[in-house]
Design a protein around this motif. Structure first.
Motif, PDB file in Angstrom:
ATOM      1  N   ARG A 155      11.395  96.896 -86.869  1.00  0.00           N
ATOM      2  CA  ARG A 155       9.999  96.912 -86.429  1.00  0.00           C
ATOM      3  C   ARG A 155       9.202  96.002 -87.353  1.00  0.00           C
ATOM      4  N   LEU A 156       8.407  95.111 -86.761  1.00  0.00           N
ATOM      5  CA  LEU A 156       7.562  94.181 -87.507  1.00  0.00           C
ATOM      6  C   LEU A 156       6.118  94.421 -87.094  1.00  0.00           C
ATOM      7  N   ILE A 157       5.302  94.877 -88.027  1.00  0.00           N
ATOM      8  CA  ILE A 157       3.895  95.173 -87.780  1.00  0.00           C
ATOM      9  C   ILE A 157       3.063  94.085 -88.448  1.00  0.00           C
ATOM     10  N   LEU A 158       2.328  93.328 -87.647  1.00  0.00           N
ATOM     11  CA  LEU A 158       1.601  92.150 -88.112  1.00  0.00           C
ATOM     12  C   LEU A 158       0.108  92.441 -88.166  1.00  0.00           C
ATOM     13  N   LEU A 159      -0.475  92.307 -89.348  1.00  0.00           N
ATOM     14  CA  LEU A 159      -1.875  92.648 -89.579  1.00  0.00           C
ATOM     15  C   LEU A 159      -2.758  91.409 -89.646  1.00  0.00           C
ATOM     16  N   ASP A 160      -4.034  91.612 -89.378  1.00  0.00           N
ATOM     17  CA  ASP A 160      -5.038  90.611 -89.731  1.00  0.00           C
ATOM     18  C   ASP A 160      -5.802  91.156 -90.931  1.00  0.00           C
ATOM     19  N   THR A 161      -5.399  90.702 -92.114  1.00  0.00           N
ATOM     20  CA  THR A 161      -5.995  91.246 -93.334  1.00  0.00           C
ATOM     21  C   THR A 161      -7.408  90.728 -93.571  1.00  0.00           C
ATOM     22  N   ILE A 162      -7.825  89.687 -92.838  1.00  0.00           N
ATOM     23  CA  ILE A 162      -9.196  89.197 -92.971  1.00  0.00           C
ATOM     24  C   ILE A 162     -10.139  90.113 -92.205  1.00  0.00           C
ATOM     25  N   VAL A 163      -9.742  90.522 -90.998  1.00  0.00           N
ATOM     26  CA  VAL A 163     -10.515  91.525 -90.269  1.00  0.00           C
ATOM     27  C   VAL A 163     -10.565  92.821 -91.076  1.00  0.00           C
ATOM     28  N   LEU A 164      -9.483  93.153 -91.712  1.00  0.00           N
ATOM     29  CA  LEU A 164      -9.376  94.408 -92.444  1.00  0.00           C
ATOM     30  C   LEU A 164     -10.191  94.409 -93.735  1.00  0.00           C
ATOM     31  N   CYS A 165     -10.155  93.297 -94.454  1.00  0.00           N
ATOM     32  CA  CYS A 165     -10.734  93.270 -95.804  1.00  0.00           C
ATOM     33  C   CYS A 165     -11.881  92.279 -95.979  1.00  0.00           C
ATOM     34  N   GLY A 166     -12.060  91.372 -95.019  1.00  0.00           N
ATOM     35  CA  GLY A 166     -13.073  90.336 -95.153  1.00  0.00           C
ATOM     36  C   GLY A 166     -12.477  89.031 -95.631  1.00  0.00           C
ATOM     37  N   ASN A 167     -13.243  87.970 -95.481  1.00  0.00           N
ATOM     38  CA  ASN A 167     -12.787  86.680 -95.974  1.00  0.00           C
ATOM     39  C   ASN A 167     -12.969  86.599 -97.481  1.00  0.00           C
ATOM     40  N   SER A 168     -12.289  85.651 -98.102  1.00  0.00           N
ATOM     41  CA  SER A 168     -12.292  85.574 -99.560  1.00  0.00           C
ATOM     42  C   SER A 168     -13.100  84.380-100.027  1.00  0.00           C
ATOM     43  N   ASP A 169     -13.651  84.523-101.203  1.00  0.00           N
ATOM     44  CA  ASP A 169     -14.426  83.459-101.836  1.00  0.00           C
ATOM     45  C   ASP A 169     -13.660  83.024-103.078  1.00  0.00           C
ATOM     46  N   ASP A 170     -12.910  81.921-102.944  1.00  0.00           N
ATOM     47  CA  ASP A 170     -12.048  81.490-104.045  1.00  0.00           C
ATOM     48  C   ASP A 170     -12.833  81.126-105.298  1.00  0.00           C
ATOM     49  N   SER A 171     -14.106  80.785-105.134  1.00  0.00           N
ATOM     50  CA  SER A 171     -14.928  80.419-106.287  1.00  0.00           C
ATOM     51  C   SER A 171     -15.524  81.641-106.974  1.00  0.00           C
ATOM     52  N   ASN A 172     -15.304  82.820-106.396  1.00  0.00           N
ATOM     53  CA  ASN A 172     -15.903  84.035-106.950  1.00  0.00           C
ATOM     54  C   ASN A 172     -14.835  85.114-107.121  1.00  0.00           C
ATOM     55  N   GLY A 173     -13.765  84.753-107.806  1.00  0.00           N
ATOM     56  CA  GLY A 173     -12.714  85.711-108.114  1.00  0.00           C
ATOM     57  C   GLY A 173     -11.623  85.820-107.086  1.00  0.00           C
ATOM     58  N   GLY A 174     -11.850  85.283-105.897  1.00  0.00           N
ATOM     59  CA  GLY A 174     -10.796  85.235-104.904  1.00  0.00           C
ATOM     60  C   GLY A 174     -10.570  86.508-104.122  1.00  0.00           C
ATOM     61  N   GLN A 175     -11.287  87.592-104.429  1.00  0.00           N
ATOM     62  CA  GLN A 175     -11.106  88.832-103.686  1.00  0.00           C
ATOM     63  C   GLN A 175     -11.851  88.772-102.353  1.00  0.00           C
ATOM     64  N   PRO A 176     -11.298  89.374-101.296  1.00  0.00           N
ATOM     65  CA  PRO A 176     -12.041  89.482-100.043  1.00  0.00           C
ATOM     66  C   PRO A 176     -13.394  90.146-100.274  1.00  0.00           C
ATOM     67  N   LEU A 177     -14.370  89.711 -99.494  1.00  0.00           N
ATOM     68  CA  LEU A 177     -15.746  90.121 -99.729  1.00  0.00           C
ATOM     69  C   LEU A 177     -16.146  91.367 -98.956  1.00  0.00           C
ATOM     70  N   GLY A 178     -15.209  91.982 -98.254  1.00  0.00           N
ATOM     71  CA  GLY A 178     -15.501  93.172 -97.465  1.00  0.00           C
ATOM     72  C   GLY A 178     -15.515  92.852 -95.981  1.00  0.00           C
ATOM     73  N   ALA A 179     -15.054  93.787 -95.186  1.00  0.00           N
ATOM     74  CA  ALA A 179     -14.954  93.574 -93.749  1.00  0.00           C
ATOM     75  C   ALA A 179     -16.317  93.236 -93.156  1.00  0.00           C
ATOM     76  N   SER A 180     -16.360  92.183 -92.343  1.00  0.00           N
ATOM     77  CA  SER A 180     -17.617  91.817 -91.697  1.00  0.00           C
ATOM     78  C   SER A 180     -17.980  92.793 -90.590  1.00  0.00           C
ATOM     79  N   ASN A 181     -16.971  93.466 -90.041  1.00  0.00           N
ATOM     80  CA  ASN A 181     -17.185  94.472 -89.008  1.00  0.00           C
ATOM     81  C   ASN A 181     -16.410  95.725 -89.404  1.00  0.00           C
TER      82      ASN A 181
END
Length: 328
Positions: A155-181
């Motif tokens: 079984r292969l479960i494929l996630l969208d981690t950007i929807v889940l966690c938000g997009n990342s700001d590489d200039s600000n530590g690289g962590q996702p910025l939080g889910a937009s929705n």
């Protein structure tokens, strides 16, 4: 249910070993490659030397070893994804680069990375209707494969981690910025929980663009550590597959989950920036040297075991390890 995943002791027994073609009488298997962060450049010629070298080696490995599919773990088009389904980048960065004869009929199962979400990610989903090998039915989805002539499945479960966690700001530590929705993120978490809870396959793999654990430039993804890692443990996941950091890593946690990071399709970064944030003993393999000129992971599941081989451009095996079914 008590977890029954077992991982062999990790021994660097095949570092820099030349790959050879498997014997013709090898047992039935499901074979696939995992490649991440391969998305070329937004500047002409819209691909990089490393991408072309990785593509050439991927073609040769598939010709020699075979593959049922390719798994792309995101950042398919740098720097800002694509604009629409007719975007020339599909041809310039993908079709014209991964063009070996051995790859022409092999399906690619695709998820999006943070750079893909800078553009029109729905156009990448729609491209599934244009290309016979590009398979991206939704932002997150799951697949089940049976190993031929056996009763063993993957079984292969494929996630969208950007929807889940938000997009990342590489200039600000690289962590996702939080889910937009937040509702969409919660819906995906509920879907993931349901899929994990109901999975009966002997091998259970989860994939997303962001890594759970990484010692490199972006480091562990805090959102995934909070929301996904406990589910991986609870439901006895065999391995988590990712990209995002531009190198190759293998980590194993204290519950024997394998973390396969394959983000060297286009760039190499030798960063150990977040090494202190990963528990001692988790990291088993790391390669980020530029002279490697890219790599990918090759996985082969049989009824008895799941082997993982990290292969660099030019055809050397960097590292190999083995996982076992959750039950027989």
């Amino acid at each position: 249910m008590e977890k029954l995943v077992i991982l062999l002791a990790i021994l660097p027994c095949v570092f820099m070993k030349t790959l050879s073609k498997p014997p013709e009488d090898s047992e039935p298997s499901l074979r696939f490659a995992v490649i991440g962060d391969w998305g070329g450049s937004h500047l002409p010629p819209y691909y990089t030397e490393q991408e072309t070298m990785v593509a050439a080696q991927l073609g040769k490995t598939v010709a020699d070893w075979g593959a049922d599919f390719i798994l792309s773990v995101g950042d398919n088009f740098y720097d800002d994804g694509v604009q629409d389904v007719t975007d020339f980048r599909f041809k310039a960065t993908y079709e014209s680069v991964f063009n070996a004869d051995s790859l022409r009929d092999v399906p690619w199962y695709v998820i999006a990375g943070n750079h893909d979400h800078y553009g029109n990610v729905s156009a990448q989903v729609a491209y599934s209707n244009v290309s016979s090998r590009w398979k991206f039915p939704d932002l997150y989805y799951d697949l089940s494969f049976k190993i031929p002539t056996t009763n063993v499945s993957v079984r292969l479960i494929l996630l969208d981690t950007i929807v889940l966690c938000g997009n990342s700001d590489d200039s600000n530590g690289g962590q996702p910025l939080g889910a937009s929705n937040p509702k969409s993120a919660n819906d995906q978490l509920e879907w993931l929980t349901q899929k994990l809870e109901s999975a009966k396959e002997q091998y259970l793999l989860v994939a997303g663009h962001y890594p759970v654990w990484s010692i490199a430039e972006h480091g562990p993804t805090l959102c995934l550590l909070q929301h996904v890692e406990p589910l991986l443990r609870k439901y006895g996941v065999t391995a988590y597959l990712s990209g995002h950091d531009h190198n190759m890593q293998y980590l194993q946690d204290d519950s024997s989950i394998g973390y396969i990071l394959s983000g060297a399709g286009n760039f190499m970064e030798n960063s150990h920036k977040h090494k202190e944030e990963v528990p001692d003993g988790y990291l088993r393999f790391f390669q980020g040297h530029q002279d490697t000129m890219g790599a990918f992971a090759y996985m082969k599941a049989t009824a008895k075991e799941l082997s993982v081989t990290y292969i660099q451009s030019g055809g050397k095996s960097l590292f190999q390890t083995t996982l076992y079914p959750r039950w027989q």
